[in-house]
Scaffold this active site. Structure first.
Site, PDB file in Angstrom:
ATOM      1  N   LYS A 110       0.744  -1.191  -0.008  1.00  0.00           N
ATOM      2  CA  LYS A 110      -0.060   0.106  -0.015  1.00  0.00           C
ATOM      3  C   LYS A 110       1.015   1.200   0.034  1.00  0.00           C
ATOM      4  O   LYS A 110       1.746   1.458   0.898  1.00  0.00           O
ATOM      5  CB  LYS A 110      -0.863  -0.030   1.189  1.00  0.00           C
TER       6      LYS A 110
HETATM    7  O1  G3P Z   1      -7.465   1.489   5.226  1.00  0.00           O
HETATM    8  C1  G3P Z   1      -8.145   2.659   4.816  1.00  0.00           C
HETATM    9  C2  G3P Z   1      -9.459   3.253   4.999  1.00  0.00           C
HETATM   10  O2  G3P Z   1     -10.391   2.264   4.833  1.00  0.00           O
HETATM   11  C3  G3P Z   1      -9.497   4.066   6.502  1.00  0.00           C
HETATM   12  O3  G3P Z   1     -10.769   4.287   6.741  1.00  0.00           O
HETATM   13  O4  G3P Z   1     -12.335   4.767   8.438  1.00  0.00           O
HETATM   14  O5  G3P Z   1     -10.167   5.447   8.726  1.00  0.00           O
HETATM   15  O6  G3P Z   1     -11.614   6.532   6.987  1.00  0.00           O
HETATM   16  P1  G3P Z   1     -11.385   5.454   7.879  1.00  0.00           P
END
Ligand code: G3P
Length: 243
Positions: A110
């Site tokens: 990533k």
């Molecule tokens: O892992 C990436 C993403 O899905 C993170 O989401 O909930 O931290 O905005 P969030």
């Protein structure tokens, strides 16, 4: 009868394959967005978890080493497992990415969406390493990620909704752009906040949606299913001993 009708089954199968190809369809994939191994084991047991995404915040929550946790996850889920680089320096990104890729064949590196990240994606892709471009908030960024050869692109829809922008609109734009030019990069809908995000992503034809375990839990729930099961069992109890 199966053997007798074999040619018919074969024709039906062929038609299905052709239809899927024509619609550019492969089944939507569902990933878990967590580094919690117990949650991963719990939902993997359902048989519908296709992969796992992690990020530095999720790893930090667990208080374990990235390498140890990613290797553990790879043993539970046989699909893409995203492990994020933690540097803005190109050489360091490459060093980390190459090391992650050696941990397991399913590890996807990533990489954040910036100039160094794009270069890293281009180089890692040439080396045969799978990548996932993260922190994508615009269609232009998604276009660049695809041009660099990213395997996956992760638009963060919840964080856009959080600032009163339309996250799902971004998914629509990216899906359209990739379709126009037959880019191979897959759209991974990330930062999902509720089941409607998953449904809308599916309606738009996004390849993958990743979600926290709480959302996976909500996907299966319906109060009418629960009350229906209870009623069927109660009624069956009344007659189960009747001869
Ligand atoms: O892992 C990436 C993403 O899905 C993170 O989401 O909930 O931290 O905005 P969030």
């Amino acid at each position: 009868p199966y053997l007798k009708n074999q040619p018919i089954y074969f024709v039906i199968l062929l038609k299905r394959v052709r239809m899927n190809k024509a619609n550019n369809q492969s089944p939507m994939q569902l990933f878990l967005d967590t580094a919690n191994i117990e949650d991963i084991k719990k939902y993997a047991a359902w048989g519908i978890v296709d992969g796992v995404t992690t990020n530095p915040t999720l790893i930090a929550k667990e208080g374990v080493s990235l390498e140890k946790r990613i290797k553990e996850i790879c043993k539970v889920v046989n699909g893409p497992i995203s492990s994020e680089v933690v540097s803005n320096d190109l050489d360091e990104m490459l060093k980390q990415g190459r090391a992650y890729a050696k941990w397991h064949r399913n590890v996807y590196v990533k990489v954040p969406m910036n100039a160094e990240g794009l270069q890293a994606v281009k180089i890692l892709t040439k080396e045969g390493i799978k990548t996932n471009v993260t922190l994508v908030f615009s269609a232009s960024q998604a276009l660049l990620a695809a041009k660099a050869g990213a395997t996956l692109v992760s638009p963060f829809i919840g964080r856009l909704d959080d600032i009163a922008q339309d996250g799902m609109k971004l998914i629509e734009e990216i899906v359209q752009i990739y379709k126009n030019y037959n880019f191979k990069t897959k759209v991974l809908v990330a930062s999902t906040r509720h089941p409607r995000h998953i449904i809308e992503a599916a309606k738009l034809g996004a390849d993958i949606a990743t979600m926290p375990p709480e959302i996976m839990a909500k996907l299966i729930q319906h109060p009418l299913t629960d009350s229906g099961i209870t009623k069927f069992l109660q009624d069956w109890d009344k007659v189960k001993n009747v001869q």
